[in-house]
Design a protein around this motif. Structure first.
Motif, PDB file in Angstrom:
ATOM      1  N   THR A 119       7.481  -8.287   2.155  1.00  0.00           N
ATOM      2  CA  THR A 119       8.718  -8.762   2.791  1.00  0.00           C
ATOM      3  C   THR A 119       9.702  -7.617   2.997  1.00  0.00           C
ATOM      4  O   THR A 119      10.260  -7.432   4.092  1.00  0.00           O
ATOM      5  N   ASP A 120       9.925  -6.816   1.934  1.00  0.00           N
ATOM      6  CA  ASP A 120      10.826  -5.659   2.037  1.00  0.00           C
ATOM      7  C   ASP A 120      10.277  -4.642   3.037  1.00  0.00           C
ATOM      8  O   ASP A 120      11.039  -4.057   3.818  1.00  0.00           O
ATOM      9  N   ILE A 148       5.952   2.702   1.151  1.00  0.00           N
ATOM     10  CA  ILE A 148       5.939   2.561  -0.313  1.00  0.00           C
ATOM     11  C   ILE A 148       5.952   1.084  -0.707  1.00  0.00           C
ATOM     12  O   ILE A 148       5.205   0.647  -1.590  1.00  0.00           O
ATOM     13  N   HIS A 149       6.792   0.302  -0.070  1.00  0.00           N
ATOM     14  CA  HIS A 149       6.851  -1.132  -0.383  1.00  0.00           C
ATOM     15  C   HIS A 149       5.518  -1.813  -0.067  1.00  0.00           C
ATOM     16  O   HIS A 149       5.094  -2.722  -0.794  1.00  0.00           O
ATOM     17  N   ARG A 150       4.878  -1.357   1.019  1.00  0.00           N
ATOM     18  CA  ARG A 150       3.557  -1.932   1.342  1.00  0.00           C
ATOM     19  C   ARG A 150       2.553  -1.602   0.258  1.00  0.00           C
ATOM     20  O   ARG A 150       1.781  -2.466  -0.187  1.00  0.00           O
ATOM     21  N   ILE A 195      -2.622  -7.713   6.526  1.00  0.00           N
ATOM     22  CA  ILE A 195      -2.642  -8.107   5.117  1.00  0.00           C
ATOM     23  C   ILE A 195      -2.270  -9.583   4.968  1.00  0.00           C
ATOM     24  O   ILE A 195      -2.834 -10.311   4.145  1.00  0.00           O
ATOM     25  N   GLU A 196      -1.315 -10.020   5.797  1.00  0.00           N
ATOM     26  CA  GLU A 196      -0.872 -11.423   5.744  1.00  0.00           C
ATOM     27  C   GLU A 196      -1.779 -12.363   6.540  1.00  0.00           C
ATOM     28  O   GLU A 196      -1.480 -13.544   6.683  1.00  0.00           O
ATOM     29  N   GLU A 231       2.160   0.516  11.346  1.00  0.00           N
ATOM     30  CA  GLU A 231       2.485   0.045   9.990  1.00  0.00           C
ATOM     31  C   GLU A 231       2.744  -1.462   9.988  1.00  0.00           C
ATOM     32  O   GLU A 231       2.297  -2.182   9.090  1.00  0.00           O
ATOM     33  N   LEU A 232       3.441  -1.937  11.010  1.00  0.00           N
ATOM     34  CA  LEU A 232       3.729  -3.369  11.098  1.00  0.00           C
ATOM     35  C   LEU A 232       2.444  -4.167  11.298  1.00  0.00           C
ATOM     36  O   LEU A 232       2.259  -5.236  10.713  1.00  0.00           O
TER      37      LEU A 232
END
Length: 607
Positions: A172-173, A164-166, A207-208, A200-201
């Protein structure tokens, strides 16, 4: 989004209920429960492949559960129906069934079920785009899983929260939650969770634009998916590895990964993923100037996409075909494909608008239902609390008077036994000893005389022991721990049963009433074990925790059916004593597997 669905696997993680066959009515009841559980398992297996059949089977299980008053069956049936409606995107009905499941899980005291019901209600809010409410529900589920020491479930919920945070752009979260989830899953060696967490990581790192680190995580996840023989997971890893290489400016390497993934997806029969791979390869070919090969791949992809009716993918294909034809110099086909692209985008936008409006309506309905349910629960709880308080006050007064009377009566009887009966027996024994020393007893009568003397000795000792037990002399003088030690030594010395007593954190005396209540409870429980359980070993654990004073009495005897014996005098006495201290008494037993009784008293009572 795909990783969130894994949280619905609650009932496949739990061990199937073991039902014992008992005679007459109990055999029928347990048979019905077993049948209900089998129906629910069947419905769970059908929920993806045949939703309509799953709902029919789950409804049968629910009807049977209601007929036999099987609370856990009602909870699981409603939970299954909620999952089916969730998969059908019928979120309003999904919420209703999941909320019912939540209430029944509460009634059954199944904290694992409570947590999973809350978690899936959170998924509904996530699907409806309300990330705040979704996270609220996930947090509530997470708290229960942590309190229950369910580390697997904790790791799984953390994965959902990270996703969800992604989605919300809080990388960061998301990364912090993922690292916590991975730490737990790796410690548990839970590869199913670790592989999803690593992927997921990897997506976060992509993305970064941390391409080398992302590729490393996708490769690690792929190895775990291979060990699990999970072709879908393997193919997903190849897809993201290809995207990483493409973003790094390595088209040839990207194409290689896409091609490997496409073969796996095709062999697994996943047409949607196979289409995505073909489009990805075509886009890399187009970047490299291989327009004709790109067009051929896109046409193959279109054939697959038309079968699956996936308009977003068809839209991308039309857009890329337009670019491919333009690069090949075929402007007529390029314009034709571009018009298809525009038309598909308009259809998608219209559908998205309708979906958004519908989701908003459903979200409002779900919010209203939640609010109404909370109001009903609050009103019901308030009424119940008021009634309970009135009954509690009356019960406390009655039981206090009764127990004070019991203690006084015990002390009086103990004093009478010691002072009157004990003294009388001792006097008789002195006279008998005098007769033995002074009289000329015929030799054949000597053995009978000695037997009478021995019997008097036994009677004196027995009166002394009964007096000791009634007055709890050790308890009064030295405290609860020493009194239980003394009790255990007495039982141990009699032989036949091994008694262990383990304590921790008990450095000072407790209030006299609390010590009496706990000591009498231990006496009652041990007495029941010696009379009925046929145990070879009894273990008593007594320790003080941060919030609770905990006492546990465990035996390896024959056990019993708690539903049949819950009203017995011994158990009733224990419950009454502990209830007066605002404590709880839990019995964990069934025929053939011993019994564990746990007593917990809040520390606040001691202060």
């Amino acid at each position: 989004m795909l990783h969130l669905i894994a949280t619905c696997n609650y009932f496949f993680l739990k061990e199937k209920e073991k039902i014992r066959k008992l005679p007459s009515e109990n055999a029928t009841r347990h048979s019905d429960k077993q049948q209900c559980s089998l129906l629910i398992d069947q419905a769970m297996e059908l929920r993806h492949s045949d939703p309509a059949a799953a709902l029919t089977v789950a409804a049968k299980a629910l009807a049977l559960s209601e007929a036999i008053h099987f609370v856990l069956g009602k909870a699981r049936s409603n939970f299954c129906m909620g999952l089916v409606h969730f998969n059908l995107s019928d979120y309003e009905r999904a919420f209703i069934f999941l909320h019912r499941a939540h209430l029944f899980f509460q009634q059954a005291g199944d904290r694992w079920g409570i947590s999973n019901a809350i978690n899936n209600i959170g998924l509904i809010h996530f699907r409806l785009g309300d990330y705040t409410k979704a996270l609220d529900h996930f947090s509530a589920s997470l708290q229960i899983k942590r309190e229950s020491h369910d580390r697997f479930g904790t790791s799984n919920v953390l994965l959902s929260m990270a996703a969800i945070h992604r989605e919300a752009g809080n990388t960061t979260d998301a990364q912090q939650l993922l690292m916590e989830s991975l730490k737990i899953s790796e410690a548990l060696k839970a590869d199913t969770l670790t592989s999803k967490g690593l992927m997921e990581l990897g997506i976060l790192l992509l993305i970064e634009e941390k391409f080398s680190e992302a590729a490393e995580k996708f490769s690690e996840a792929r190895l775990l998916f291979e060990q699990q023989h999970n072709p879908g997971g393997i193919a997903q890893c190849f897809l993201y590895l290809g995207k990483t290489e493409s973003a790094s400016g390595k088209p040839e390497s990207a194409i290689s990964f896409f091609q490997e993934g496409q073969i796996i997806a095709r062999d697994a029969g996943d047409k949607s993923l196979s289409t995505v791979f073909l489009v990805s390869i075509a886009m890399e070919k187009l970047k490299s100037g291989e327009s004709l090969e790109s067009i051929a791949l896109l046409l193959d992809a279109r054939a697959l996409a038309e079968r699956t009716l996936e308009k977003p993918v068809q839209s991308v294909i039309a857009q890329q075909l337009s670019a491919g034809y333009e690069a090949a110099g075929n402007l007529k086909e390029a314009l034709k494909e571009y018009k298809k692209f525009i038309l598909l985008k308009e259809e998608i936008n219209a559908a998205d608008t309708l979906t958004t409006a519908h989701n908003h309506q459903v979200s409002v309905k779900v919010e209203t239902l939640e609010r109404e349910n909370k109001i009903l629960e609050i009103e019901k709880l308030a009424a119940l609390n008021e009634l309970t308080a009135q009954l509690k006050t009356q019960e406390v007064n009655t039981l206090n008077a009764m127990m004070e009377g019991q203690e006084k009566e015990r002390s009086r009887i103990a004093a009478d036994l010691h002072d009157r009966v004990g003294s009388a027996l001792s006097a008789i024994k002195l006279h008998m000893d005098g007769i033995r020393l002074s009289a000329d007893i015929i030799s054949q009568k000597q053995s009978s005389f000695e037997k009478v003397i021995s019997m008097l000795d036994d009677a004196v000792n027995e009166v002394r022991q009964v007096s000791h037990d009634l007055a709890s002399g050790v308890l009064v003088k030295f405290g609860l721990v020493d009194a239980i030690h003394d009790l255990c030594n007495t039982i141990q010395s009699a032989g036949g049963v091994e008694v262990n007593f383990i304590t921790a954190g008990l450095d000072s005396r407790l209030d006299h009433k609390i010590e009496i209540a706990l000591y009498r409870s231990v006496q009652e429980l041990i007495s029941n074990i010696l009379k009925y359980a046929g145990a070879k070993e009894i273990t008593i654990y007594f320790h003080r925790q941060e919030e609770w004073l905990s006492l546990m009495v465990e035996d390896d005897g024959i056990g019993f059916d708690p539903e049949k014996k819950s009203s017995g005098t011994g158990i009733s006495n224990v419950r009454s004593r502990i209830n007066l201290l605002n404590g709880i008494t839990l019995f964990d037993t069934s025929p053939g597997r011993g019994c564990t009784v746990t007593i917990k008293i809040p520390i606040s009572v001691l202060l």
